[in-house]
Design a protein around this motif. Structure first.
Motif, PDB file in Angstrom:
ATOM      1  N   ALA A 178      19.271   2.214  -2.996  1.00  0.00           N
ATOM      2  CA  ALA A 178      19.090   3.648  -2.758  1.00  0.00           C
ATOM      3  C   ALA A 178      17.667   4.105  -3.050  1.00  0.00           C
ATOM      4  N   ASP A 179      16.967   3.352  -3.899  1.00  0.00           N
ATOM      5  CA  ASP A 179      15.611   3.749  -4.288  1.00  0.00           C
ATOM      6  C   ASP A 179      14.537   2.985  -3.522  1.00  0.00           C
ATOM      7  N   LEU A 180      14.953   2.083  -2.628  1.00  0.00           N
ATOM      8  CA  LEU A 180      13.991   1.206  -1.963  1.00  0.00           C
ATOM      9  C   LEU A 180      12.997   1.991  -1.113  1.00  0.00           C
ATOM     10  N   SER A 181      13.484   2.909  -0.289  1.00  0.00           N
ATOM     11  CA  SER A 181      12.599   3.657   0.601  1.00  0.00           C
ATOM     12  C   SER A 181      11.510   4.380  -0.183  1.00  0.00           C
ATOM     13  N   ALA A 182      11.891   5.025  -1.280  1.00  0.00           N
ATOM     14  CA  ALA A 182      10.912   5.748  -2.095  1.00  0.00           C
ATOM     15  C   ALA A 182       9.904   4.789  -2.713  1.00  0.00           C
ATOM     16  N   ALA A 183      10.374   3.603  -3.118  1.00  0.00           N
ATOM     17  CA  ALA A 183       9.474   2.632  -3.727  1.00  0.00           C
ATOM     18  C   ALA A 183       8.445   2.112  -2.729  1.00  0.00           C
ATOM     19  N   VAL A 184       8.912   1.819  -1.497  1.00  0.00           N
ATOM     20  CA  VAL A 184       7.990   1.348  -0.460  1.00  0.00           C
ATOM     21  C   VAL A 184       6.978   2.437  -0.107  1.00  0.00           C
ATOM     22  N   THR A 185       7.487   3.661   0.044  1.00  0.00           N
ATOM     23  CA  THR A 185       6.594   4.777   0.384  1.00  0.00           C
ATOM     24  C   THR A 185       5.523   4.973  -0.678  1.00  0.00           C
ATOM     25  N   ALA A 186       5.890   4.801  -1.946  1.00  0.00           N
ATOM     26  CA  ALA A 186       4.914   4.973  -3.025  1.00  0.00           C
ATOM     27  C   ALA A 186       3.772   3.969  -2.914  1.00  0.00           C
ATOM     28  N   VAL A 187       4.098   2.768  -2.421  1.00  0.00           N
ATOM     29  CA  VAL A 187       3.057   1.736  -2.277  1.00  0.00           C
ATOM     30  C   VAL A 187       2.144   2.047  -1.101  1.00  0.00           C
ATOM     31  N   VAL A 188       2.745   2.330   0.054  1.00  0.00           N
ATOM     32  CA  VAL A 188       1.935   2.456   1.267  1.00  0.00           C
ATOM     33  C   VAL A 188       1.290   3.831   1.405  1.00  0.00           C
ATOM     34  N   ALA A 189       1.755   4.823   0.657  1.00  0.00           N
ATOM     35  CA  ALA A 189       1.204   6.171   0.791  1.00  0.00           C
ATOM     36  C   ALA A 189       0.158   6.487  -0.274  1.00  0.00           C
ATOM     37  N   ALA A 190      -0.072   5.575  -1.187  1.00  0.00           N
ATOM     38  CA  ALA A 190      -1.108   5.805  -2.203  1.00  0.00           C
ATOM     39  C   ALA A 190      -2.481   5.569  -1.590  1.00  0.00           C
ATOM     40  N   GLY A 191      -3.448   6.391  -1.978  1.00  0.00           N
ATOM     41  CA  GLY A 191      -4.789   6.280  -1.416  1.00  0.00           C
ATOM     42  C   GLY A 191      -5.595   5.142  -2.026  1.00  0.00           C
ATOM     43  N   PHE A 192      -6.785   4.956  -1.506  1.00  0.00           N
ATOM     44  CA  PHE A 192      -7.743   3.965  -2.017  1.00  0.00           C
ATOM     45  C   PHE A 192      -9.066   4.675  -2.287  1.00  0.00           C
ATOM     46  N   ASP A 193      -9.759   4.257  -3.310  1.00  0.00           N
ATOM     47  CA  ASP A 193     -11.164   4.613  -3.452  1.00  0.00           C
ATOM     48  C   ASP A 193     -11.952   3.373  -3.076  1.00  0.00           C
ATOM     49  N   VAL A 194     -12.445   3.341  -1.844  1.00  0.00           N
ATOM     50  CA  VAL A 194     -13.018   2.106  -1.312  1.00  0.00           C
ATOM     51  C   VAL A 194     -14.345   1.739  -1.956  1.00  0.00           C
ATOM     52  N   THR A 195     -14.914   2.636  -2.756  1.00  0.00           N
ATOM     53  CA  THR A 195     -16.171   2.294  -3.429  1.00  0.00           C
ATOM     54  C   THR A 195     -15.949   1.296  -4.561  1.00  0.00           C
TER      55      THR A 195
END
Length: 727
Positions: A178-195
């Motif tokens: 039940a928590d899988l979708s939220a867990a995946v979204t948390a990974v792929v929706a987090a930003g990057f500071d490419v510097t």
């Protein structure tokens, strides 16, 4: 093939299209070629002949023998620099496409708008250690996955880290289903500071199951920032990960041929090939000149009908609406393309331009489209940011037959593909359009025709399936993506849309009208585009009966009411455009309120007339709305008319005053009439004007304007039109 050049062309056709045998009379497009693959063909034939081969020649002669004759004149002409790995400077610059990604990232490092996510479900006996080693192999093989982009006094640079500097844990995190979708979204929706952060992230989840007999299930989620990857990169990424896992699961190191170049080599090569903008003979200067001319005076925004006013800053929240085009209609579109020496993309582009013109009520239509940017064979197996964006501008006149529009679209697209080396990011800088955080620059609608073979992931001992990461970022107002179904049995269509602007019902309506246009042009390619029926069955009768029923009108509405409503709903939307000048609804209403108060001071109000002598500039609608807001009716005066006609009109209509500009004041035979100069209205308040401010309440039956015809006797004849009639 009977000549060496024919053999080269046939070999390139076979390589790019993935076919075994190609004959001298085989046609590139009949074999499955398209506009985007044509750029690869041109680049690879050019590499074999040591020449720059224009992409347009493939459209001029698409058979092997015909193209060989065309390109023979280019053979040995030189001017092409081979893409090879070479010495690197201490500071490796970003590619031109990466530069804009870098600036966008630094504007908001937490944003996931330019993340490229993927997630796969792995059911069965997963060798976690082998998977961890395979991901490490992937990162070691592709420098771009371990590159950061720090700021330096010379600007951002590429800093390639050693493979062991990139931590790869992949310890499975246990989550409930039940928590899988939220867990995946948390990974792929987090930003990057490419510097400072490698723009590639991967996580492994173990899905908890209540049944101990169920096969073990894992989900692998990974995401790359667009500065390091593009859609095409999913192919080499998937292939290399599979090969590495297969080898590691056997206890072996993967045996993959070394990559001929890395992304840093491409960045250096790209800058050398494009040359300097200070050199008028360089490739980048020539292409910049083409785009400056092609996109001169391009409108800043396509005024599509929206459900909500455009916010001051886009949230990039989006959603999608999907539908299918059946096999028969798909086949009809392909046949239409073949009959007119075009491609499926060109036919769809022309049809979409018709739809946007009809929806927006404008004729100048700009649509964006991506190009892979991987013409060189050395880039086939490389992960990186190569995609470029082209702006396709089309003039859609309502009286043009569709086949004539298609011919023009073909010319536009071929020319654009032939000038696809100038990065879009640099094009924006060169054209310097009005910037806004509310919309994408130069175009707001993207068209994508998926022509890539979809990557498949088959791992030993595992059943693999895809998962939608549920991330719907909207970079554009609308993005229409078409993909051929397996065996060319129809097209799947996905419309991504900005939820800032549109509801699903509106986008569904757009899709319905788009399908009707496609059906119409297949039935009759000579149909006049303005006559193509975009209304649903029964919709025309419903609209006409509702709007034209006896006594039907918009209750209580007057012209200044409906404009004031728009100024309240979407004050920042462009209302008036004249040359390089534009006024938003808010600015238009504010200026008109000042004019209205100046006119009220002269006694103007309901059932009185104000003569307006203002040239066709952005000041004219301000003047007309000012008269209407005061409650008066306007009488347009063209100062180029004979003085006798103007004197008759002014005497016959008996206006309370004349509204004009300082430049035109002397051209109006005002006589004893009071004259109000637009510039003088700046001294009045721009507060909203209501009935309490007017000399009398404004009603729908009051006059809105008076217009003079020539009259059957030659004497001008005045006609009064009330607000109710206009509405």
């Amino acid at each position: 093939p009977s000549t060496p050049i024919e053999e080269i062309v046939a070999s390139v056709y076979a390589e790019v299209l993935g076919v075994e045998r190609v004959g001298a009379d085989d046609d590139f497009f009949a074999l499955g070629g398209n506009s985007l693959l044509a750029t690869q063909v041109a680049a690879r034939i050019g590499a074999a002949l040591d020449a720059r081969v224009p992409v347009r020649v493939i459209f001029e002669a698409a058979t092997v023998a015909g193209l060989a004759t065309k390109v023979e004149q280019h053979a040995g002409s030189g001017g092409r620099k081979a893409l090879v790995a070479g010495p690197r400077p201490d500071r490796i610059p970003l590619s031109l496409a990466q530069q804009r990604m870098w600036f966008l990232n630094q504007f908001d490092p937490a944003s996931s708008v330019y993340n490229i996510p993927a997630a796969i479900r792995l059911t069965g006996d997963l060798d976690v250690a082998a998977l961890r080693q395979a991901v490490a192999d992937l990162v070691a093989r592709h420098e771009i996955l371990r590159t950061i982009y720090p700021q330096t006094p010379d600007g951002p640079v590429q800093q390639v880290l050693a493979a062991d500097e990139v931590p790869i844990g992949l310890a499975p995190a246990r989550v409930d289903a039940a928590d899988l979708s939220a867990a995946v979204t948390a990974v792929v929706a987090a930003g990057f500071d490419v510097t400072s952060e490698v723009p590639f992230r991967v996580e492994l989840f173990e899905v908890a199951s209540a049944n101990a007999d169920d096969p073990t299930e894992h989900v692998l989620a990974f995401v790359a920032h667009h500065i390091s990857s593009d859609g095409w990169s999913m192919g080499p990424l998937t292939r290399d990960l599979v090969l590495a896992y297969e080898a590691r699961s056997r206890g072996e190191a993967p045996a993959m041929a070394p990559l001929p170049v890395q992304y840093a080599d491409y960045s250096l090569w790209q800058r050398e090939v494009l040359g300097s903008e200070s050199d008028p003979n360089s490739l980048i200067s020539q292409q910049a000149e083409y785009w400056r001319g092609t996109l001169a005076a391009l409108p800043d925004e396509l005024p599509l009908p929206v459900d909500r006013p455009r916010p001051a800053q886009a949230s990039y929240r989006g959603a999608t609406f999907a539908f299918d085009i059946d096999a028969d209609l798909h086949a009809g579109l392909e046949q239409l393309a073949q009959r007119h020496n075009s491609t499926l993309f060109m036919v769809v582009h022309a049809a979409l331009a018709v739809l946007l013109a009809r929806l927006s009520g404008t004729s100048d239509i700009a649509i964006g489209t991506p190009v892979a940017g991987r013409g060189e064979a050395e880039l086939d197996d490389l992960i990186g940011m190569f995609v470029n964006t082209l702006v396709l501008r089309t003039e859609v006149e309502p009286g043009t037959p569709f086949d004539a529009l298609l011919a023009e679209v073909r010319r536009t697209d071929v020319a654009a593909f032939g000038h696809a080396d100038l990065p879009f990011e640099r094009l924006v800088e060169l054209l310097d359009p009005v910037r806004s955080a509310a919309r994408h620059p130069l175009f707001q609608v993207m068209l994508v025709l998926q022509n890539m073979v979809q990557a498949t992931l088959e791992l030993p001992g595992l059943t693999v399936s895809g998962i939608d990461p549920q991330v719907s970022a909207a970079k554009f107002d609308l993005q229409i993506t078409l993909a051929e179904q397996p065996g060319a049995q129809g097209l799947s269509v996905v419309i991504g849309y900005a939820t800032d602007l549109f509801d699903e019902s509106t986008v569904r309506n757009f899709a319905s009208r788009f399908r009707r246009i496609l059906t119409s042009i297949v039935a009759d390619a000579t149909a006049v585009v303005g006559d193509i029926d975009v209304l649903a069955p029964g919709e025309r009768d419903q609209v006409l009966s509702a709007w034209n029923a006896p006594g039907a009108w918009v209750p209580g509405a007057t012209l200044p009411d409906v404009i004031a409503e728009q100024a309240w709903l979407r004050p920042d939307a462009v209302a008036i455009r004249f040359g390089d000048t534009s006024l938003t609804f808010g600015q238009l209403q504010s200026r008109a309120n000042r004019v209205a108060r100046a006119l009220i001071a002269q006694g103007a109000g309901p059932e009185s007339v104000v003569a307006v002598a203002v040239s066709r500039t952005e000041e004219l609608p301000v003047a007309l709305l000012g008269v209407l807001t005061a409650g008066a009716a306007y009488l347009p005066i063209d100062t180029t008319y004979p003085v006798q006609r103007l004197e008759f009109m002014l005497g016959d209509a008996a206006p309370v005053c004349v509204l004009t500009t300082a430049d035109e004041r002397d051209a109006v035979p005002a006589g004893e009439l009071p004259v109000v100069v637009l510039a003088d209205a700046q001294d009045y308040s721009d507060a909203p004007v209501g009935d309490a401010d007017r000399v009398a309440p404004l009603r729908p039956d009051n006059l809105a304007y008076v217009i003079y015809t020539s009259g059957s006797t030659g004497v001008p004849k005045g006609v009064g039109v009330a607000h109710r009639n206009v509405m």
